[in-house]
Design a protein around this motif. Sequence first.
Motif, PDB file in Angstrom:
ATOM      1  N   ARG A  71       0.853  -1.216   0.150  1.00 40.10           N
ATOM      2  CA  ARG A  71       0.054  -0.024   0.064  1.00 40.10           C
ATOM      3  C   ARG A  71       0.916   1.147  -0.007  1.00 40.10           C
ATOM      4  O   ARG A  71       0.308   2.340  -0.123  1.00 40.10           O
ATOM      5  CB  ARG A  71      -0.910   0.046   1.518  1.00 40.10           C
ATOM      6  CG  ARG A  71      -1.867  -0.951   1.234  1.00 40.10           C
ATOM      7  CD  ARG A  71      -2.726  -1.223   2.409  1.00 40.10           C
ATOM      8  NE  ARG A  71      -3.200  -0.145   2.975  1.00 40.10           N
ATOM      9  CZ  ARG A  71      -3.705   0.239   4.016  1.00 40.10           C
ATOM     10  NH1 ARG A  71      -4.021  -1.015   4.997  1.00 40.10           N
ATOM     11  NH2 ARG A  71      -3.984   1.298   4.552  1.00 40.10           N
ATOM     12  N   GLU A 101       1.443   6.367  -2.476  1.00 38.32           N
ATOM     13  CA  GLU A 101       0.258   5.447  -1.827  1.00 38.32           C
ATOM     14  C   GLU A 101      -0.422   4.644  -2.848  1.00 38.32           C
ATOM     15  O   GLU A 101      -0.753   5.199  -3.951  1.00 38.32           O
ATOM     16  CB  GLU A 101      -0.672   6.334  -0.980  1.00 38.32           C
ATOM     17  CG  GLU A 101      -1.697   5.244  -0.244  1.00 38.32           C
ATOM     18  CD  GLU A 101      -2.861   6.329   0.306  1.00 38.32           C
ATOM     19  OE1 GLU A 101      -3.782   5.717   1.205  1.00 38.32           O
ATOM     20  OE2 GLU A 101      -2.972   7.395   0.063  1.00 38.32           O
ATOM     21  N   THR A 102      -0.572   3.342  -2.773  1.00 35.75           N
ATOM     22  CA  THR A 102      -1.400   2.629  -3.634  1.00 35.75           C
ATOM     23  C   THR A 102      -2.491   1.769  -2.938  1.00 35.75           C
ATOM     24  O   THR A 102      -2.571   1.642  -1.720  1.00 35.75           O
ATOM     25  CB  THR A 102      -0.445   1.593  -4.259  1.00 35.75           C
ATOM     26  OG1 THR A 102       0.505   0.735  -3.329  1.00 35.75           O
ATOM     27  CG2 THR A 102       0.664   2.428  -5.208  1.00 35.75           C
ATOM     28  N   ARG A 103      -3.217   0.970  -3.757  1.00 35.20           N
ATOM     29  CA  ARG A 103      -4.266   0.128  -3.365  1.00 35.20           C
ATOM     30  C   ARG A 103      -3.953  -0.980  -2.763  1.00 35.20           C
ATOM     31  O   ARG A 103      -4.895  -1.914  -2.248  1.00 35.20           O
ATOM     32  CB  ARG A 103      -5.319   0.096  -4.298  1.00 35.20           C
ATOM     33  CG  ARG A 103      -6.056   1.211  -4.585  1.00 35.20           C
ATOM     34  CD  ARG A 103      -6.819   1.469  -6.144  1.00 35.20           C
ATOM     35  NE  ARG A 103      -6.928   2.830  -6.220  1.00 35.20           N
ATOM     36  CZ  ARG A 103      -8.005   3.683  -5.918  1.00 35.20           C
ATOM     37  NH1 ARG A 103      -9.079   2.952  -5.306  1.00 35.20           N
ATOM     38  NH2 ARG A 103      -8.077   4.655  -6.128  1.00 35.20           N
ATOM     39  N   GLY A 104      -2.831  -1.460  -3.018  1.00 35.73           N
ATOM     40  CA  GLY A 104      -2.385  -2.812  -2.698  1.00 35.73           C
ATOM     41  C   GLY A 104      -1.371  -3.194  -3.512  1.00 35.73           C
ATOM     42  O   GLY A 104      -0.914  -2.757  -4.417  1.00 35.73           O
TER      43      GLY A 104
END
Lengths: 422, 422
Positions: free
Chosen positions: A346, A399-402
């Motif tokens: 994330r 920041e990422t979603r997964g």
Amino acid sequence: MSDAATDAGSATGPDVVGTDTVRIPTLADIETAREVLRGVSVYTPMEESRWLSSVAGGPVLIKAENLQRTGSFKIRGAYLRMSRLSLEEKAAGVVAASAGNHAQGVALAAQMLGIKATVFMPGGAPIPKEKATRGYGADVRFHGHSVDDALVAAKAFSAETGAVLIHPFDHFDIVAGQGTCGLEIVEQCPDLRTVVVSCGGGGFLGGIATAVKALRPDVHVVGVQAAGAAAYVGSLAEGRPVALKSMTTMADGIAVGCPGQVPFEAIRRYVDDIVTVSEESLSRALLMLLERAKLVVEPAGAAAVAAMLDSPDTFETPAVAVLSGGNVDPLLLMKVIRHGLAAAGRYLYFRARIPDVPGGLATLLNDIAAAEGNVLDVVHERTSATLHLDEVEVQLQVETRGAEHADRVLARLRERGYHLSQ
Amino acid sequence: MSDAATDAGSATGPDVVGTDTVRIPTLADIETAREVLRGVSVYTPMEESRWLSSVAGGPVLIKAENLQRTGSFKIRGAYLRMSRLSLEEKAAGVVAASAGNHAQGVALAAQMLGIKATVFMPGGAPIPKEKATRGYGADVRFHGHSVDDALVAAKAFSAETGAVLIHPFDHFDIVAGQGTCGLEIVEQCPDLRTVVVSCGGGGFLGGIATAVKALRPDVHVVGVQAAGAAAYVGSLAEGRPVALKSMTTMADGIAVGCPGQVPFEAIRRYVDDIVTVSEESLSRALLMLLERAKLVVEPAGAAAVAAMLDSPDTFETPAVAVLSGGNVDPLLLMKVIRHGLAAAGRYLYFRARIPDVPGGLATLLNDIAAAEGNVLDVVHERTSATLHLDEVEVQLQVETRGAEHADRVLARLRERGYHLSQ
């Protein structure tokens, strides 16, 4: 790192007389301990965790020993042990070596019993832990750079002044005191099938296992150690406590180089399995407890949940995961959150080279936005020995979603021709 | 930032008919709401906080509504409101605009009631909140950059599809639902003298105040707003809801530009005081709840505790501080921890110029160590337009024991001749 010395128990006296003859508490001893601890330790809450239950496919309850007085289970054993000192011993005071939970448990127990406590900490101990220990009235002194160094000073202090050295786990009363948590668990979930407990020196796991197995012999008891400090794995295989040569884990609460004789004997008899968890698992579990359960745990306190998240199918439900403690330095907490986000995919941290022309950075940021990455921080670095003269390097936090999305963001940037590195 | 629009309530229908005639819930309405919510909302724990008690000089209890389902009190009102929709309304579905707690409350309530929910979020909404809302089965759509933008889309969606817009606070049922928390508080602490509650649009404070004053008219009810978003202060002075022109606070859960008509009326009648807290107070309180109570709260959830820490002598005990929610993005949590440490003087961030000679940095670090500062991070910067050719600049993060110690560290470095800047 360690809350204990590898020559654990050598100063604690006559109760350590070899594995064959070592005396361990019975259910009756633990029930007596509970009477002593009435009004001293908190009967900590245990609640179902919906998200853990959904992962495990059946009810999982969290025993919130992080909400115990002093922030961990240590007060249970420390108070019981010290309440049984003779009048002369009480007058001589107590001494302990610890950078963490044991220090606070000993300090509060001493305050409640009117005993003078001296605690030796290693030089680098976190300031909040030092302040908390002083806050309970203990005399805190610094010695050396590790808990082992501090223990040398504590033993010398004990020899010199007659103060009683309170070992963090290798004592009959310590194990009996920690076992009272097991009585609460069985009361709070009479139909439990599995109980999962973090394990360092083994006082907490040994005590809980003794109580639970006496009341419910069919319950599966699982201990969890940090993979980088798993002394029980080799020790149980050898049939005796064997010291580790080295340890590496952020979970200072369970970073113990050698099992204690008393807890070893209890664990050998009553624990069904010891499993290990990685630093990544610990940080992910800690982060999930923060986000989902809204509870603060220290890395060691997240170990049981980490084990359940690693292989949820192997734990028969209803299962209880014990959060052993919540004393985590906010600075470490920040690091673990960042690590946990990275471990869950994330949070990306990387460097990219861009041409040193107007709009170079703007183009990169547009490319990240197109991949739906959320830029958190940018450091623009103009000079480095490895850069071409017409290049600049940019450090990025995104920041990422997964994990899958993180891979997509990086792949997209590589497609667009960026040279990326960690 | 705001969880609500400044034209609050304009789409919610006939219950908003001006302050003079607005109907607010009675104790009986809140007791009925409680029956509806049985098995839906959690009866959240309330425990004494020893450290808050010692600060306030008498018992202070913490009502842990951050442990509520969906991580905040919002499920109480959202479920009650939606349970009372007609069959046709339920069939048409519901729509809401929110980047946070209201989104999750509406989504879970809809899932439990078998209603289709659409939630509009602004583009920059934290990924974890989006994921949680989707996790409860809601259809999440993005629109614009603020919650006000998202509300425009939600209203258009409502007009187009017939979906019922669920307002976050300005509705009779929402206030009645939130009030059920007040019934629990009185049951859990029958002899309370003061209750302190955070306040944004006012649904939670208005509901709790209505319940508490009906049962215990002599209890002092205090609302707490962020100083940068304190719409109730001016509105109560004017005798009607007055919209703020601008807002700045990190406490998104209580960043509301205009009071709702229904909660305004309840608060006007039943709340004794509204106090405001600074961003520094919020971050310090959040950090103390993490460290001492081992509980995760969002900035809005720390507001009641912040107010008590600001002026502990003004709250008669036994007092109850309500933690309204715990949904904080881990990335924001890291920032708030850093801010809280800085606000408490436990964390210094500064730049120092040092001579560009071998040993220059080592000398600086020795000087910091001599002042007992704990260096956390060093960034060594060789080039900057404002530096002399024979100087380099170093960015430092240093852990200290508190404000006084931080001042000592800086004074010592200045004495030693360093040029320091922020």
